[in-house]
Motif scaffolding. Structure first.
Motif, PDB file in Angstrom:
ATOM      1  N   GLY A 124       0.829  -1.196   0.000  1.00 53.56           N
ATOM      2  CA  GLY A 124       0.000   0.000   0.000  1.00 53.56           C
ATOM      3  C   GLY A 124       0.864   1.247   0.000  1.00 53.56           C
ATOM      4  N   ARG A 125       0.249   2.374   0.260  1.00 49.71           N
ATOM      5  CA  ARG A 125       0.952   3.638   0.323  1.00 49.71           C
ATOM      6  C   ARG A 125       0.724   4.276   1.686  1.00 49.71           C
ATOM      7  NH1 ARG A 125       4.511   3.973  -3.668  1.00 49.71           N
ATOM      8  NH2 ARG A 125       4.558   6.254  -3.348  1.00 49.71           N
ATOM      9  N   LEU A 126       1.746   4.907   2.200  1.00 50.06           N
ATOM     10  CA  LEU A 126       1.671   5.614   3.482  1.00 50.06           C
ATOM     11  C   LEU A 126       2.020   7.074   3.234  1.00 50.06           C
ATOM     12  CD1 LEU A 126       1.406   5.225   6.665  1.00 50.06           C
ATOM     13  CD2 LEU A 126       3.916   5.213   6.652  1.00 50.06           C
ATOM     14  N   LEU A 127       1.129   7.968   3.652  1.00 45.18           N
ATOM     15  CA  LEU A 127       1.386   9.390   3.509  1.00 45.18           C
ATOM     16  C   LEU A 127       2.146   9.868   4.746  1.00 45.18           C
ATOM     17  CD1 LEU A 127       0.793  11.939   1.751  1.00 45.18           C
ATOM     18  CD2 LEU A 127      -1.132  12.367   3.309  1.00 45.18           C
ATOM     19  N   SER A 163       4.031  11.435  17.640  1.00 41.31           N
ATOM     20  CA  SER A 163       3.668  11.009  16.284  1.00 41.31           C
ATOM     21  C   SER A 163       2.234  10.490  16.324  1.00 41.31           C
ATOM     22  CB  SER A 163       4.620   9.929  15.765  1.00 41.31           C
ATOM     23  OG  SER A 163       4.615   8.805  16.634  1.00 41.31           O
ATOM     24  N   ILE A 164       1.558  10.592  15.182  1.00 40.90           N
ATOM     25  CA  ILE A 164       0.192  10.082  15.045  1.00 40.90           C
ATOM     26  C   ILE A 164       0.141   9.175  13.830  1.00 40.90           C
ATOM     27  CG2 ILE A 164      -2.218  10.683  14.553  1.00 40.90           C
ATOM     28  CD1 ILE A 164      -1.783  13.292  16.036  1.00 40.90           C
ATOM     29  N   VAL A 165      -0.440   8.015  14.007  1.00 40.92           N
ATOM     30  CA  VAL A 165      -0.693   7.119  12.889  1.00 40.92           C
ATOM     31  C   VAL A 165      -2.200   7.024  12.677  1.00 40.92           C
ATOM     32  CG1 VAL A 165      -0.656   5.044  14.358  1.00 40.92           C
ATOM     33  CG2 VAL A 165      -0.242   4.837  11.894  1.00 40.92           C
ATOM     34  N   LEU A 166      -2.622   7.117  11.410  1.00 44.53           N
ATOM     35  CA  LEU A 166      -4.026   6.936  11.046  1.00 44.53           C
ATOM     36  C   LEU A 166      -4.161   5.624  10.284  1.00 44.53           C
ATOM     37  CD1 LEU A 166      -4.847  10.554   9.796  1.00 44.53           C
ATOM     38  CD2 LEU A 166      -5.476   9.534  11.997  1.00 44.53           C
ATOM     39  N   ASN A 167      -5.282   4.956  10.475  1.00 45.98           N
ATOM     40  CA  ASN A 167      -5.512   3.644   9.861  1.00 45.98           C
ATOM     41  C   ASN A 167      -6.735   3.669   8.955  1.00 45.98           C
ATOM     42  OD1 ASN A 167      -4.219   3.130  12.699  1.00 45.98           O
ATOM     43  ND2 ASN A 167      -3.705   1.343  11.474  1.00 45.98           N
ATOM     44  N   SER A 168      -6.663   2.881   7.907  1.00 45.58           N
ATOM     45  CA  SER A 168      -7.798   2.745   7.000  1.00 45.58           C
ATOM     46  C   SER A 168      -8.966   2.079   7.715  1.00 45.58           C
ATOM     47  CB  SER A 168      -7.404   1.903   5.779  1.00 45.58           C
ATOM     48  OG  SER A 168      -8.548   1.502   5.050  1.00 45.58           O
ATOM     49  N   MET A 169     -10.161   2.618   7.538  1.00 47.02           N
ATOM     50  CA  MET A 169     -11.351   2.005   8.106  1.00 47.02           C
ATOM     51  C   MET A 169     -11.846   0.846   7.252  1.00 47.02           C
ATOM     52  SD  MET A 169     -11.823   3.394  10.944  1.00 47.02           S
ATOM     53  CE  MET A 169     -13.348   2.488  11.244  1.00 47.02           C
ATOM     54  N   GLU A 170     -11.258   0.639   6.067  1.00 47.38           N
ATOM     55  CA  GLU A 170     -11.624  -0.492   5.211  1.00 47.38           C
ATOM     56  C   GLU A 170     -10.721  -1.695   5.450  1.00 47.38           C
ATOM     57  OE1 GLU A 170     -11.688   2.771   3.908  1.00 47.38           O
ATOM     58  OE2 GLU A 170     -13.850   2.584   4.282  1.00 47.38           O
ATOM     59  N   GLY A 197      -7.728  -1.488   7.749  1.00 49.34           N
ATOM     60  CA  GLY A 197      -6.952  -1.400   8.976  1.00 49.34           C
ATOM     61  C   GLY A 197      -5.500  -1.044   8.761  1.00 49.34           C
ATOM     62  N   ARG A 198      -5.072  -0.982   7.527  1.00 55.91           N
ATOM     63  CA  ARG A 198      -3.670  -0.665   7.243  1.00 55.91           C
ATOM     64  C   ARG A 198      -3.384   0.799   7.585  1.00 55.91           C
ATOM     65  NH1 ARG A 198      -0.873  -4.186   3.908  1.00 55.91           N
ATOM     66  NH2 ARG A 198       0.466  -2.466   3.204  1.00 55.91           N
ATOM     67  N   PRO A 199      -2.145   1.090   8.005  1.00 53.26           N
ATOM     68  CA  PRO A 199      -1.808   2.494   8.252  1.00 53.26           C
ATOM     69  C   PRO A 199      -1.857   3.296   6.954  1.00 53.26           C
ATOM     70  CG  PRO A 199       0.163   1.112   8.371  1.00 53.26           C
ATOM     71  CD  PRO A 199      -1.003   0.186   8.281  1.00 53.26           C
ATOM     72  N   THR A 200      -2.465   4.458   7.002  1.00 54.36           N
ATOM     73  CA  THR A 200      -2.601   5.306   5.815  1.00 54.36           C
ATOM     74  C   THR A 200      -1.774   6.581   5.920  1.00 54.36           C
ATOM     75  OG1 THR A 200      -4.554   6.373   6.762  1.00 54.36           O
ATOM     76  CG2 THR A 200      -4.923   4.459   5.338  1.00 54.36           C
ATOM     77  N   ALA A 201      -1.490   7.038   7.146  1.00 52.91           N
ATOM     78  CA  ALA A 201      -0.740   8.283   7.295  1.00 52.91           C
ATOM     79  C   ALA A 201       0.061   8.258   8.582  1.00 52.91           C
ATOM     80  CB  ALA A 201      -1.674   9.484   7.286  1.00 52.91           C
ATOM     81  N   LEU A 202       1.224   8.887   8.529  1.00 51.49           N
ATOM     82  CA  LEU A 202       2.077   9.076   9.695  1.00 51.49           C
ATOM     83  C   LEU A 202       2.453  10.556   9.724  1.00 51.49           C
ATOM     84  CD1 LEU A 202       3.804   7.893  12.060  1.00 51.49           C
ATOM     85  CD2 LEU A 202       5.662   7.658  10.388  1.00 51.49           C
TER      86      LEU A 202
END
Length: 325
Positions: free
Chosen positions: A3-6, A94-101, A103-108
Protein backbone atom coordinates in the motif's frame (compact mmCIF):
# COMPACT_ATOMS: atom_id res chain seq x y z
CA UNK A 1 0.02 -6.44 -1.20
CA UNK A 2 1.87 -3.12 -0.99
CA UNK A 3 0.00 0.00 0.00
CA UNK A 4 0.95 3.64 0.32
CA UNK A 5 1.67 5.61 3.48
CA UNK A 6 1.39 9.39 3.51
CA UNK A 7 4.17 10.90 5.64
CA UNK A 8 3.55 14.49 6.74
CA UNK A 9 6.62 16.09 8.26
CA UNK A 10 6.57 18.73 11.03
CA UNK A 11 7.03 21.66 8.63
CA UNK A 12 4.07 20.55 6.51
CA UNK A 13 1.91 19.96 9.61
CA UNK A 14 2.84 23.43 10.86
CA UNK A 15 1.94 25.05 7.55
CA UNK A 16 -1.48 23.40 7.46
CA UNK A 17 -2.34 24.12 11.09
CA UNK A 18 -1.02 27.68 11.19
CA UNK A 19 -3.15 28.69 8.19
CA UNK A 20 -6.30 26.81 9.25
CA UNK A 21 -7.39 27.85 12.79
CA UNK A 22 -11.06 27.82 11.79
CA UNK A 23 -10.77 24.26 10.45
CA UNK A 24 -8.97 23.12 13.59
CA UNK A 25 -11.73 24.58 15.78
CA UNK A 26 -14.37 22.95 13.55
CA UNK A 27 -12.62 19.57 13.87
CA UNK A 28 -12.46 19.89 17.67
CA UNK A 29 -16.09 21.04 17.91
CA UNK A 30 -17.21 18.14 15.72
CA UNK A 31 -15.25 15.61 17.79
CA UNK A 32 -16.75 16.91 21.05
CA UNK A 33 -20.27 16.76 19.65
CA UNK A 34 -19.76 13.23 18.31
CA UNK A 35 -18.30 12.15 21.64
CA UNK A 36 -21.40 13.47 23.39
CA UNK A 37 -23.53 11.50 20.91
CA UNK A 38 -21.61 8.25 21.66
CA UNK A 39 -20.17 8.21 18.14
CA UNK A 40 -16.58 7.93 19.27
CA UNK A 41 -14.52 5.16 20.86
CA UNK A 42 -11.92 6.56 23.26
CA UNK A 43 -10.19 3.97 25.47
CA UNK A 44 -8.35 5.24 28.50
CA UNK A 45 -4.93 6.65 27.71
CA UNK A 46 -2.00 4.35 28.40
CA UNK A 47 0.73 5.94 30.53
CA UNK A 48 4.19 4.47 30.07
CA UNK A 49 6.34 5.45 33.04
CA UNK A 50 9.83 4.38 34.00
CA UNK A 51 11.45 2.96 37.16
CA UNK A 52 12.83 5.62 39.51
CA UNK A 53 11.49 8.38 37.25
CA UNK A 54 8.48 10.34 38.46
CA UNK A 55 8.75 13.09 35.84
CA UNK A 56 9.05 11.64 32.33
CA UNK A 57 6.33 9.65 30.58
CA UNK A 58 5.02 8.55 27.20
CA UNK A 59 1.27 8.40 26.64
CA UNK A 60 -0.67 6.41 24.06
CA UNK A 61 -4.08 7.72 23.02
CA UNK A 62 -6.00 5.47 20.60
CA UNK A 63 -9.35 6.66 19.29
CA UNK A 64 -12.08 6.29 16.68
CA UNK A 65 -14.23 9.20 15.51
CA UNK A 66 -17.42 8.31 13.68
CA UNK A 67 -20.06 10.46 12.04
CA UNK A 68 -18.83 12.46 9.07
CA UNK A 69 -15.19 12.04 10.17
CA UNK A 70 -14.90 8.25 10.30
CA UNK A 71 -11.24 7.99 11.22
CA UNK A 72 -9.18 5.87 13.58
CA UNK A 73 -5.63 6.00 14.84
CA UNK A 74 -3.33 6.63 17.76
CA UNK A 75 -1.19 9.42 19.17
CA UNK A 76 2.05 8.44 20.92
CA UNK A 77 3.28 11.47 22.85
CA UNK A 78 6.32 11.81 25.11
CA UNK A 79 6.52 14.41 27.87
CA UNK A 80 10.06 15.04 29.11
CA UNK A 81 10.00 18.38 31.03
CA UNK A 82 13.77 18.41 31.43
CA UNK A 83 14.05 19.08 27.71
CA UNK A 84 13.10 22.71 28.33
CA UNK A 85 16.34 23.48 30.17
CA UNK A 86 18.23 21.94 27.26
CA UNK A 87 16.46 24.15 24.75
CA UNK A 88 14.27 21.33 23.43
CA UNK A 89 10.48 21.06 23.33
CA UNK A 90 8.95 19.32 26.34
CA UNK A 91 6.66 17.19 24.16
CA UNK A 92 7.27 15.15 21.04
CA UNK A 93 4.73 12.95 19.32
CA UNK A 94 3.67 11.01 16.28
CA UNK A 95 0.19 10.08 15.05
CA UNK A 96 -0.69 7.12 12.89
CA UNK A 97 -4.03 6.94 11.05
CA UNK A 98 -5.51 3.64 9.86
CA UNK A 99 -7.80 2.75 7.00
CA UNK A 100 -11.35 2.01 8.11
CA UNK A 101 -11.62 -0.49 5.21
CA UNK A 102 -8.47 -2.57 5.69
CA UNK A 103 -6.95 -1.40 8.98
CA UNK A 104 -3.67 -0.66 7.24
CA UNK A 105 -1.81 2.49 8.25
CA UNK A 106 -2.60 5.31 5.82
CA UNK A 107 -0.74 8.28 7.30
CA UNK A 108 2.08 9.08 9.69
CA UNK A 109 2.43 12.66 10.87
CA UNK A 110 4.12 14.76 13.49
CA UNK A 111 1.81 14.80 16.49
CA UNK A 112 3.32 17.43 18.80
CA UNK A 113 1.90 20.33 16.79
CA UNK A 114 -1.44 18.56 16.34
CA UNK A 115 -1.55 18.04 20.10
CA UNK A 116 -0.72 21.69 20.84
CA UNK A 117 -3.29 23.02 18.38
CA UNK A 118 -6.12 20.71 19.41
CA UNK A 119 -5.44 21.47 23.09
CA UNK A 120 -5.48 25.20 22.47
CA UNK A 121 -8.52 25.04 20.20
CA UNK A 122 -10.47 23.05 22.80
CA UNK A 123 -9.59 25.59 25.51
CA UNK A 124 -10.57 28.51 23.29
CA UNK A 125 -13.81 26.80 22.32
CA UNK A 126 -14.63 26.35 26.01
CA UNK A 127 -13.80 30.02 26.61
CA UNK A 128 -16.22 30.99 23.84
CA UNK A 129 -18.97 28.78 25.27
CA UNK A 130 -18.48 29.64 28.95
CA UNK A 131 -17.55 33.32 28.90
CA UNK A 132 -20.30 35.89 29.19
CA UNK A 133 -19.93 38.90 26.91
CA UNK A 134 -16.71 39.89 25.20
CA UNK A 135 -13.72 39.65 27.56
CA UNK A 136 -10.96 42.18 26.97
CA UNK A 137 -8.12 40.19 28.50
CA UNK A 138 -6.76 36.84 29.64
CA UNK A 139 -4.28 35.73 32.31
CA UNK A 140 -1.87 33.00 31.29
CA UNK A 141 -0.26 30.90 34.03
CA UNK A 142 2.61 29.06 32.38
CA UNK A 143 4.49 30.70 29.53
CA UNK A 144 5.19 27.84 27.15
CA UNK A 145 4.08 26.58 23.76
CA UNK A 146 0.58 25.54 24.86
CA UNK A 147 -0.44 28.89 26.31
CA UNK A 148 0.97 30.70 23.28
CA UNK A 149 -1.38 28.61 21.14
CA UNK A 150 -4.22 29.13 23.65
CA UNK A 151 -3.77 32.87 23.23
CA UNK A 152 -3.81 32.54 19.46
CA UNK A 153 -7.00 30.47 19.39
CA UNK A 154 -8.72 32.59 22.05
CA UNK A 155 -7.99 35.62 19.89
CA UNK A 156 -9.47 33.78 16.91
CA UNK A 157 -12.76 33.08 18.73
CA UNK A 158 -12.75 36.10 21.07
CA UNK A 159 -11.07 38.96 19.17
CA UNK A 160 -12.04 41.35 21.97
CA UNK A 161 -9.13 39.92 24.00
CA UNK A 162 -6.37 42.50 23.64
CA UNK A 163 -4.65 42.43 27.03
CA UNK A 164 -2.71 39.50 28.47
CA UNK A 165 -1.21 39.17 31.93
CA UNK A 166 1.55 36.59 32.23
CA UNK A 167 2.89 34.56 35.11
CA UNK A 168 5.54 31.86 35.10
CA UNK A 169 7.66 30.44 37.90
CA UNK A 170 10.60 31.44 35.68
CA UNK A 171 10.38 35.21 35.12
CA UNK A 172 12.71 34.98 32.12
CA UNK A 173 10.25 32.67 30.36
CA UNK A 174 7.46 35.14 31.03
CA UNK A 175 9.53 38.01 29.63
CA UNK A 176 10.41 35.98 26.53
CA UNK A 177 6.74 35.07 26.08
CA UNK A 178 5.74 38.75 26.30
CA UNK A 179 7.96 39.47 23.31
CA UNK A 180 6.13 36.83 21.23
CA UNK A 181 2.50 37.81 21.72
CA UNK A 182 0.57 38.52 18.49
CA UNK A 183 0.21 41.99 17.04
CA UNK A 184 -2.63 43.90 18.63
CA UNK A 185 -2.07 42.34 22.07
CA UNK A 186 -0.58 44.19 25.03
CA UNK A 187 1.30 41.95 27.47
CA UNK A 188 2.52 42.55 31.00
CA UNK A 189 4.25 40.22 33.45
CA UNK A 190 2.65 39.80 36.88
CA UNK A 191 4.81 39.72 40.01
CA UNK A 192 2.92 36.73 41.41
CA UNK A 193 0.27 34.19 40.49
CA UNK A 194 -2.48 35.82 42.55
CA UNK A 195 -1.88 39.11 40.77
CA UNK A 196 -2.35 37.34 37.44
CA UNK A 197 -5.50 35.52 38.59
CA UNK A 198 -7.07 38.80 39.69
CA UNK A 199 -6.24 40.64 36.48
CA UNK A 200 -8.91 39.22 34.14
CA UNK A 201 -12.09 37.16 34.13
CA UNK A 202 -10.50 34.61 31.80
CA UNK A 203 -7.53 32.49 32.95
CA UNK A 204 -5.57 29.66 31.35
CA UNK A 205 -3.31 27.28 33.27
CA UNK A 206 -0.81 25.43 31.09
CA UNK A 207 2.06 24.46 33.36
CA UNK A 208 4.21 21.45 34.21
CA UNK A 209 2.70 21.19 37.71
CA UNK A 210 2.45 17.62 38.95
CA UNK A 211 0.62 18.44 42.18
CA UNK A 212 -1.85 21.20 43.13
CA UNK A 213 -0.27 24.48 44.20
CA UNK A 214 -3.00 27.12 44.17
CA UNK A 215 -6.62 27.93 44.83
CA UNK A 216 -8.84 30.46 43.07
CA UNK A 217 -9.49 32.90 45.91
CA UNK A 218 -7.76 35.67 43.95
CA UNK A 219 -10.15 35.31 41.00
CA UNK A 220 -12.95 37.80 40.53
CA UNK A 221 -16.64 36.80 40.37
CA UNK A 222 -17.59 34.71 37.37
CA UNK A 223 -14.01 34.02 36.24
CA UNK A 224 -13.65 31.26 33.61
CA UNK A 225 -10.58 29.11 34.27
CA UNK A 226 -9.18 26.93 31.49
CA UNK A 227 -7.42 24.29 33.59
CA UNK A 228 -5.49 22.81 30.67
CA UNK A 229 -2.68 21.31 32.74
CA UNK A 230 -5.18 19.63 35.09
CA UNK A 231 -3.07 19.49 38.26
CA UNK A 232 -2.63 23.11 39.36
CA UNK A 233 -5.76 23.59 41.47
CA UNK A 234 -6.34 22.39 45.01
CA UNK A 235 -9.33 20.01 45.28
CA UNK A 236 -11.08 22.53 47.54
CA UNK A 237 -11.00 25.06 44.70
CA UNK A 238 -12.83 22.67 42.38
CA UNK A 239 -15.35 21.72 45.03
CA UNK A 240 -16.23 25.40 45.43
CA UNK A 241 -16.38 26.04 41.65
CA UNK A 242 -18.66 25.17 38.78
CA UNK A 243 -16.95 22.44 36.77
CA UNK A 244 -17.06 21.53 33.09
CA UNK A 245 -15.06 18.58 31.72
CA UNK A 246 -14.61 16.79 28.41
CA UNK A 247 -15.32 13.32 29.83
CA UNK A 248 -15.90 12.52 33.53
CA UNK A 249 -14.39 9.03 33.37
CA UNK A 250 -11.22 10.17 31.63
CA UNK A 251 -10.51 13.24 33.73
CA UNK A 252 -11.18 11.46 37.04
CA UNK A 253 -7.86 9.60 37.07
CA UNK A 254 -4.08 9.96 37.11
CA UNK A 255 -4.13 12.31 40.11
CA UNK A 256 -5.69 15.23 38.28
CA UNK A 257 -7.28 17.87 40.49
CA UNK A 258 -10.68 16.40 39.54
CA UNK A 259 -9.46 12.96 40.59
CA UNK A 260 -8.21 14.28 43.94
CA UNK A 261 -11.50 16.12 44.54
CA UNK A 262 -13.66 13.09 43.72
CA UNK A 263 -11.60 10.90 46.05
CA UNK A 264 -12.00 13.46 48.79
CA UNK A 265 -15.81 13.57 48.62
CA UNK A 266 -16.50 10.11 47.18
CA UNK A 267 -18.59 11.29 44.22
CA UNK A 268 -18.59 13.45 41.09
CA UNK A 269 -21.60 15.62 41.86
CA UNK A 270 -19.35 18.68 41.66
CA UNK A 271 -19.05 18.13 37.88
CA UNK A 272 -21.83 20.18 36.34
CA UNK A 273 -21.55 19.64 32.57
CA UNK A 274 -19.49 18.32 29.68
CA UNK A 275 -18.34 20.54 26.87
CA UNK A 276 -20.00 18.23 24.34
CA UNK A 277 -23.31 18.44 26.18
CA UNK A 278 -23.09 22.23 26.15
CA UNK A 279 -22.21 22.32 22.45
CA UNK A 280 -25.12 20.01 21.63
CA UNK A 281 -27.52 22.02 23.79
CA UNK A 282 -28.33 19.06 26.07
CA UNK A 283 -27.25 21.07 29.09
CA UNK A 284 -26.98 24.77 29.85
CA UNK A 285 -25.20 26.87 32.43
CA UNK A 286 -26.45 30.26 33.56
CA UNK A 287 -24.45 33.10 35.10
CA UNK A 288 -22.53 32.28 38.27
CA UNK A 289 -20.56 34.20 40.87
CA UNK A 290 -18.15 31.36 41.56
CA UNK A 291 -15.39 30.49 39.06
CA UNK A 292 -16.22 28.10 36.23
CA UNK A 293 -13.38 25.64 35.67
CA UNK A 294 -12.92 23.74 32.40
CA UNK A 295 -10.76 20.64 32.96
CA UNK A 296 -10.09 18.84 29.64
CA UNK A 297 -8.25 15.54 30.00
CA UNK A 298 -7.43 15.67 26.31
CA UNK A 299 -9.40 13.04 24.42
CA UNK A 300 -7.65 11.10 21.68
CA UNK A 301 -10.71 11.73 19.52
CA UNK A 302 -9.59 15.34 19.16
CA UNK A 303 -6.15 14.31 17.93
CA UNK A 304 -7.60 11.92 15.39
CA UNK A 305 -10.16 14.45 14.12
CA UNK A 306 -7.51 17.16 13.67
CA UNK A 307 -5.00 14.69 12.22
CA UNK A 308 -7.57 13.53 9.69
CA UNK A 309 -8.12 17.16 8.65
CA UNK A 310 -4.34 17.56 8.26
CA UNK A 311 -4.13 14.34 6.21
CA UNK A 312 -6.88 15.47 3.86
CA UNK A 313 -5.24 18.87 3.37
CA UNK A 314 -1.79 17.34 2.85
CA UNK A 315 -3.17 15.08 0.16
CA UNK A 316 -5.05 17.94 -1.49
CA UNK A 317 -2.06 20.28 -1.55
CA UNK A 318 0.72 17.74 -2.10
CA UNK A 319 2.44 18.63 1.16
CA UNK A 320 2.83 15.01 2.25
CA UNK A 321 5.19 12.40 0.89
CA UNK A 322 3.60 9.13 -0.25
CA UNK A 323 5.84 6.10 0.29
CA UNK A 324 5.32 2.36 -0.32
CA UNK A 325 4.19 0.49 2.78
Amino acid sequence: MTGRLLVVDPAAVDKILDTSPARVVDAVRTAYRLHDEAQTVVPHSTFLRFPDDTVNRIIGLPAYVGGQVRAAGMKWIASFPGNIAAGLPRASASIVLNSMETGRPTALLDGARVSAHRTAASAALAARVLTAGEPDGIALAGCGVINLEVLRYVRHLLPSVRDVTLYDSDPQRAAAFAARVPDGVTARVARGLDEALAAHRLVSFATNAGTPHTGLDACGPGTVVLHVSLRDLHPEALLAARNVVDDPDHVDRENTSVHLASRRVGHRDFLHATIGGLLNGRTALGPAEQPTVFSPFGLGALDIAVAEMVREEAERTGLGQSVPW
